[in-house]
Write an enzyme that holds these catalytic residues in place. Structure first.
Site, PDB file in Angstrom:
ATOM      1  N   THR A  94       0.554  -1.080  -0.083  1.00  0.00           N
ATOM      2  CA  THR A  94       0.012  -0.068   0.074  1.00  0.00           C
ATOM      3  C   THR A  94       0.647   1.348   0.078  1.00  0.00           C
ATOM      4  O   THR A  94       0.491   2.207  -0.794  1.00  0.00           O
ATOM      5  CB  THR A  94      -0.916   0.252   1.314  1.00  0.00           C
ATOM      6  N   THR A 110       1.733  -4.467   3.944  1.00  0.00           N
ATOM      7  CA  THR A 110       1.268  -5.096   5.490  1.00  0.00           C
ATOM      8  C   THR A 110       0.855  -6.454   5.671  1.00  0.00           C
ATOM      9  O   THR A 110       0.739  -6.901   6.583  1.00  0.00           O
ATOM     10  CB  THR A 110       0.562  -3.910   6.225  1.00  0.00           C
ATOM     11  N   ASP A 111       0.075  -6.794   4.725  1.00  0.00           N
ATOM     12  CA  ASP A 111      -0.769  -7.963   4.927  1.00  0.00           C
ATOM     13  C   ASP A 111       0.094  -9.367   5.102  1.00  0.00           C
ATOM     14  O   ASP A 111      -0.358 -10.162   5.805  1.00  0.00           O
ATOM     15  CB  ASP A 111      -1.742  -8.228   3.477  1.00  0.00           C
ATOM     16  N   LYS A 165      -0.286  -9.039  12.398  1.00  0.00           N
ATOM     17  CA  LYS A 165      -0.681  -7.798  11.727  1.00  0.00           C
ATOM     18  C   LYS A 165      -2.451  -8.130  12.424  1.00  0.00           C
ATOM     19  O   LYS A 165      -2.850  -9.197  12.238  1.00  0.00           O
ATOM     20  CB  LYS A 165      -0.976  -7.768  10.361  1.00  0.00           C
ATOM     21  N   TYR A 207      -3.936 -29.648  30.453  1.00  0.00           N
ATOM     22  CA  TYR A 207      -5.074 -30.776  30.314  1.00  0.00           C
ATOM     23  C   TYR A 207      -5.049 -32.033  29.807  1.00  0.00           C
ATOM     24  O   TYR A 207      -4.162 -32.138  28.960  1.00  0.00           O
ATOM     25  CB  TYR A 207      -6.107 -29.874  29.589  1.00  0.00           C
TER      26      TYR A 207
HETATM   27  N1  ASP Z   1      -2.889  -5.198   0.469  1.00  0.00           N
HETATM   28  C1  ASP Z   1      -1.744  -4.466   0.774  1.00  0.00           C
HETATM   29  C2  ASP Z   1      -0.240  -5.080   0.876  1.00  0.00           C
HETATM   30  O1  ASP Z   1      -0.279  -5.946   1.870  1.00  0.00           O
HETATM   31  C3  ASP Z   1      -1.924  -3.972   2.289  1.00  0.00           C
HETATM   32  C4  ASP Z   1      -0.871  -2.826   2.835  1.00  0.00           C
HETATM   33  O2  ASP Z   1       0.161  -2.762   2.214  1.00  0.00           O
HETATM   34  O3  ASP Z   1      -1.231  -2.326   3.543  1.00  0.00           O
HETATM   35  O4  ASP Z   1       0.512  -5.240  -0.043  1.00  0.00           O
END
Ligand code: ASP
Length: 336
Positions: A13, A84-85, A155, A275
């Site tokens: 992005t 970011t993804d 994220k 558990y």
């Molecule tokens: N879809 C984008 C990516 O991961 C989202 C981002 O960069 O915030 O390239």
């Protein structure tokens, strides 16, 4: 003399512009830098990829790692601009591929493209460049006034600027009015860095849910899956009545397929000893992910299998803190 930093731009992005088909990464690293104005660093730029990070896969991880390795001796630090993804996956994998890296490598990106007036991109880039001059050697992710160890990041938000968290350890540093305040000491790396990009991506990450058919795990194994991370319940428990997940895990392990049990809970650790539903899995050979993120567990598994480790060696590897990615039981006890 000003610190010399390399920016490797890969898209995301941060570098995107609006097109008829939606946001696409088109801006070069130079264009990103230009919008920042004058900075007290000597910055060089290389555009190595121009991808939405949804398209970043093992081939790109290897390529990014090779580029970092190639240039690491020529700079004081390296910044990688990235979508970011999947940034937390890339940060985790780079941590394993570039063990012993001699300089700080800092990944960053933004939630809003840099050409938007109120974008978070300029702040995040400034933060990353500063981190690349001030942090100890290692792989970091810098975002929204926090510098985090890359292999501990997740994220957690799709739109808010506060998109990343450092899970189960505090961020390495935060930005306050006093500047960069270090909170967590990063273990100094020994070096020299040995690039190792051998990975096996024929793995799977399965989120357990009530009613999940354990036979699907055998179908995965039959189609060439070499290792599985199961996001189990709570402390790492899994069902054994009617649908016998525990039995399936044992069968897979006896076939030589390591099965890692992590937790669906984002925070705190899994502990299979607590558990019966965890202990039985442990007796079948399930390997605990302790307090690792799923992003880190799956990349650690790919890297382990890429080194031709067998089930026993994978289990030992997951009981080793390699790059700060895990808090082991002995350290847990100290915490209690
Ligand atoms: N879809 C984008 C990516 O991961 C989202 C981002 O960069 O915030 O390239």
């Amino acid at each position: 003399m000003a610190n010399k930093i390399l920016l490797l731009s890969t898209g995301g992005t941060i570098a995107s512009v609006i097109s008829d088909s939606g946001l696409v990464p088109k801006k070069s690293g130079e264009q990103l830098i230009k919008l920042l104005g004058k900075l007290p660093f000597e910055i060089e730029v290389k555009d190595i990829l121009q991808l939405d990070s949804s398209n970043i896969q093992p081939e790109e991880w290897k390529f990014i790692a090779e580029e970092i390795f190639k240039y690491r001796n020529d700079y004081d630090g390296i910044v990688v601009s990235h979508g970011t993804d999947t940034m937390a996956y890339t940060a985790s994998m780079l941590s394993f591929m570039l063990q012993g890296i001699e300089i700080p490598v800092v990944l960053t990106g933004s939630q809003v493209p840099i050409n938007v007036v109120l974008s978070d991109a300029p702040d995040n880039l400034r933060l990353a460049f500063t981190a690349a001059t001030k942090c100890a050697p290692g792989i970091y992710l810098a975002f929204d006034r926090k510098i985090m160890l890359g292999c501990r990041t997740v994220k957690v938000r799709t739109t808010n600027f506060n998109a990343f968290e450092s899970v189960n350890v505090p961020p390495v540093a935060k930005i306050t009015s006093d500047g960069m305040v270090f909170e967590k000491k990063v273990k100094a790396v020994s070096g020299p860095c040995k690039l190792n990009t051998n990975i096996d991506s024929h793995v799977s990450l399965v989120k357990l849910f009530p009613g999940f058919d354990p036979n699907l795990l055998f179908a995965m194994a039959k189609s060439g899956c070499h290792g599985i991370v199961i996001e189990a319940y709570g402390m790492g428990g899994m069902n054994y009545i009617r649908r016998n997940m525990v039995g399936a895990v044992g069968k897979l392990i006896r076939q030589g397929i390591p099965v890692i049990a992590s937790s669906q809970c984002l925070y705190e650790r899994s502990d299979l000893t607590k558990y019966e539903v965890g202990r039985l899995a442990l007796l079948e050979g399930a390997i605990s992910a302790h307090d690792m993120t799923s992003e880190c567990a799956i990349t650690k598994l790919m890297w382990a299998l890429g080194q031709s480790m067998d089930v026993h060696q994978v289990a030992q590897f997951f009981n080793t803190n390699v790059v700060g990615e895990v808090t082991l039981d002995s350290e847990d006890e100290k915490r209690e």
